[in-house]
Design a protein around this motif. Sequence first.
Motif, mmCIF file in Angstrom:
data_model
loop_
_atom_site.group_PDB
_atom_site.id
_atom_site.type_symbol
_atom_site.label_atom_id
_atom_site.label_comp_id
_atom_site.label_asym_id
_atom_site.label_seq_id
_atom_site.Cartn_x
_atom_site.Cartn_y
_atom_site.Cartn_z
ATOM 1 N N LEU A 29 -1.598 21.684 26.717
ATOM 2 C CA LEU A 29 -0.230 21.495 27.195
ATOM 3 C C LEU A 29 -0.180 21.361 28.712
ATOM 4 O O LEU A 29 0.617 20.578 29.248
ATOM 5 C CB LEU A 29 0.671 22.642 26.735
ATOM 6 N N GLU A 30 -1.037 22.099 29.407
ATOM 7 C CA GLU A 30 -1.044 21.978 30.868
ATOM 8 C C GLU A 30 -1.587 20.621 31.307
ATOM 9 O O GLU A 30 -1.095 20.035 32.284
ATOM 10 C CB GLU A 30 -1.835 23.114 31.520
ATOM 11 N N ILE A 31 -2.568 20.102 30.596
ATOM 12 C CA ILE A 31 -3.077 18.752 30.899
ATOM 13 C C ILE A 31 -1.950 17.731 30.715
ATOM 14 O O ILE A 31 -1.721 16.872 31.573
ATOM 15 C CB ILE A 31 -4.298 18.416 30.016
ATOM 16 N N VAL A 32 -1.223 17.847 29.588
ATOM 17 C CA VAL A 32 -0.093 16.950 29.338
ATOM 18 C C VAL A 32 0.970 17.135 30.426
ATOM 19 O O VAL A 32 1.540 16.159 30.933
ATOM 20 C CB VAL A 32 0.501 17.198 27.929
ATOM 21 N N GLY A 65 0.381 24.726 36.606
ATOM 22 C CA GLY A 65 -0.908 24.318 37.142
ATOM 23 C C GLY A 65 -2.091 25.004 36.478
ATOM 24 O O GLY A 65 -1.958 26.002 35.765
ATOM 25 N N PHE A 66 -3.260 24.454 36.743
ATOM 26 C CA PHE A 66 -4.484 24.942 36.111
ATOM 27 C C PHE A 66 -4.877 26.335 36.596
ATOM 28 O O PHE A 66 -5.449 27.116 35.838
ATOM 29 C CB PHE A 66 -5.633 23.950 36.338
ATOM 30 N N ALA A 67 -4.552 26.668 37.837
ATOM 31 C CA ALA A 67 -4.877 28.008 38.343
ATOM 32 C C ALA A 67 -4.102 29.067 37.563
ATOM 33 O O ALA A 67 -4.637 30.137 37.248
ATOM 34 C CB ALA A 67 -4.571 28.105 39.833
ATOM 35 N N HIS A 68 -2.858 28.767 37.216
ATOM 36 C CA HIS A 68 -2.026 29.688 36.445
ATOM 37 C C HIS A 68 -2.588 29.874 35.032
ATOM 38 O O HIS A 68 -2.690 30.992 34.534
ATOM 39 C CB HIS A 68 -0.591 29.143 36.405
ATOM 40 N N VAL A 69 -2.976 28.769 34.392
ATOM 41 C CA VAL A 69 -3.572 28.861 33.047
ATOM 42 C C VAL A 69 -4.875 29.652 33.114
ATOM 43 O O VAL A 69 -5.127 30.521 32.273
ATOM 44 C CB VAL A 69 -3.848 27.463 32.451
ATOM 45 N N ALA A 70 -5.698 29.363 34.103
ATOM 46 C CA ALA A 70 -6.986 30.059 34.236
ATOM 47 C C ALA A 70 -6.776 31.554 34.460
ATOM 48 O O ALA A 70 -7.482 32.383 33.878
ATOM 49 C CB ALA A 70 -7.800 29.458 35.381
ATOM 50 N N ALA A 71 -5.782 31.906 35.279
ATOM 51 C CA ALA A 71 -5.513 33.318 35.561
ATOM 52 C C ALA A 71 -5.069 34.062 34.305
ATOM 53 O O ALA A 71 -5.314 35.260 34.171
ATOM 54 C CB ALA A 71 -4.446 33.443 36.650
ATOM 55 N N ILE A 116 7.884 30.815 33.245
ATOM 56 C CA ILE A 116 6.946 30.346 32.222
ATOM 57 C C ILE A 116 5.634 31.112 32.349
ATOM 58 O O ILE A 116 5.360 31.740 33.375
ATOM 59 C CB ILE A 116 6.682 28.818 32.331
ATOM 60 N N GLY A 117 4.824 31.047 31.299
ATOM 61 C CA GLY A 117 3.488 31.632 31.317
ATOM 62 C C GLY A 117 3.265 32.624 30.197
ATOM 63 O O GLY A 117 4.209 33.207 29.660
ATOM 64 N N ALA A 118 2.006 32.812 29.859
ATOM 65 C CA ALA A 118 1.604 33.733 28.790
ATOM 66 C C ALA A 118 1.516 35.173 29.264
ATOM 67 O O ALA A 118 1.202 36.069 28.479
ATOM 68 C CB ALA A 118 0.250 33.300 28.216
ATOM 69 N N SER A 119 1.799 35.425 30.532
ATOM 70 C CA SER A 119 1.609 36.776 31.056
ATOM 71 C C SER A 119 2.548 37.802 30.438
ATOM 72 O O SER A 119 2.224 38.985 30.382
ATOM 73 C CB SER A 119 1.710 36.798 32.579
ATOM 74 N N GLY A 120 3.705 37.382 29.933
ATOM 75 C CA GLY A 120 4.567 38.326 29.221
ATOM 76 C C GLY A 120 3.862 38.897 27.998
ATOM 77 O O GLY A 120 3.917 40.099 27.731
ATOM 78 N N MET A 121 3.166 38.021 27.269
ATOM 79 C CA MET A 121 2.383 38.496 26.113
ATOM 80 C C MET A 121 1.207 39.349 26.569
ATOM 81 O O MET A 121 0.894 40.360 25.944
ATOM 82 C CB MET A 121 1.870 37.320 25.273
ATOM 83 N N ILE A 122 0.563 38.961 27.649
ATOM 84 C CA ILE A 122 -0.587 39.713 28.154
ATOM 85 C C ILE A 122 -0.153 41.127 28.541
ATOM 86 O O ILE A 122 -0.823 42.105 28.194
ATOM 87 C CB ILE A 122 -1.241 38.974 29.349
ATOM 88 N N PHE A 123 0.976 41.237 29.227
ATOM 89 C CA PHE A 123 1.485 42.568 29.562
ATOM 90 C C PHE A 123 1.929 43.310 28.305
ATOM 91 O O PHE A 123 1.872 44.536 28.252
ATOM 92 C CB PHE A 123 2.613 42.474 30.599
ATOM 93 N N GLY A 124 2.357 42.561 27.295
ATOM 94 C CA GLY A 124 2.660 43.176 26.004
ATOM 95 C C GLY A 124 1.413 43.775 25.369
ATOM 96 O O GLY A 124 1.445 44.889 24.829
ATOM 97 N N TYR A 125 0.306 43.054 25.444
ATOM 98 C CA TYR A 125 -0.959 43.588 24.918
ATOM 99 C C TYR A 125 -1.354 44.851 25.676
ATOM 100 O O TYR A 125 -1.796 45.832 25.082
ATOM 101 C CB TYR A 125 -2.086 42.559 25.021
ATOM 102 N N LEU A 126 -1.166 44.813 26.996
ATOM 103 C CA LEU A 126 -1.495 45.986 27.808
ATOM 104 C C LEU A 126 -0.633 47.175 27.391
ATOM 105 O O LEU A 126 -1.151 48.282 27.170
ATOM 106 C CB LEU A 126 -1.296 45.672 29.297
ATOM 107 N N GLY A 127 0.672 46.956 27.275
ATOM 108 C CA GLY A 127 1.571 48.033 26.856
ATOM 109 C C GLY A 127 1.211 48.572 25.481
ATOM 110 O O GLY A 127 1.191 49.785 25.249
#
Length: 194
Positions: A29-32, A65-71, A116-127
């Motif tokens: 999706l980021e490439i698109v 951007g790709f840096a955000h996806v990579a992070a 935007i971003g998957a970090s909400g889920m990542i912080f959910g995993y952390l919680g």
Amino acid sequence: MRQKIGSLGAEIKTQATILGGFVAIIWALEIVDVILRGSLDYFGILPRTIVGLRGILFAPFLHVGFAHVAANTVPFLILGWLVMLRGTKDFFAVSIISAFISGAGTWAFGRPAIHIGASGMIFGYLGYLLFRGYFERSIVGITLSIVVGMMYGGLIFGVLPGQVGISWEGHLFGFIGGAIAAKLLTEQKGSSEL
């Protein structure tokens, strides 16, 4: 013994497919999005607007951007896999609960910007991982919570306002979503064992 090894191998393959599939989707999706010059980002969460509601569903798949996806890729794979050790059903439940609460909380209380971003889920995993040991009160759960706290405890500061361009609201509500998922799934497992 061979059957146990075979089922363990199948489980690891399933886990890798699920985690790898999500990572492949967000990178594709980021490439698109780059090709479309950032047009997909407008499908993110725009707080307190009707059109912004769609972002609750789409925001975890979109990045700037790709840096955000990579992070987001490495913590997603590690924390997601640790959640998945509890079972793939738990992984999907925690992902959905975290993404929804992160998105809804950001929509209701976030700054007027596209989030935007998957970090909400990542912080959910952390919680989830931090609170699962507390709610479960088992040696395995508490040990996992301690290990995750030592490895990723510094992420907790991401729930506080600070860096420009970072959706701390998404992080905060994702973390809350993960804690709620830990409570709900622990209660569910406890009632099914009665």
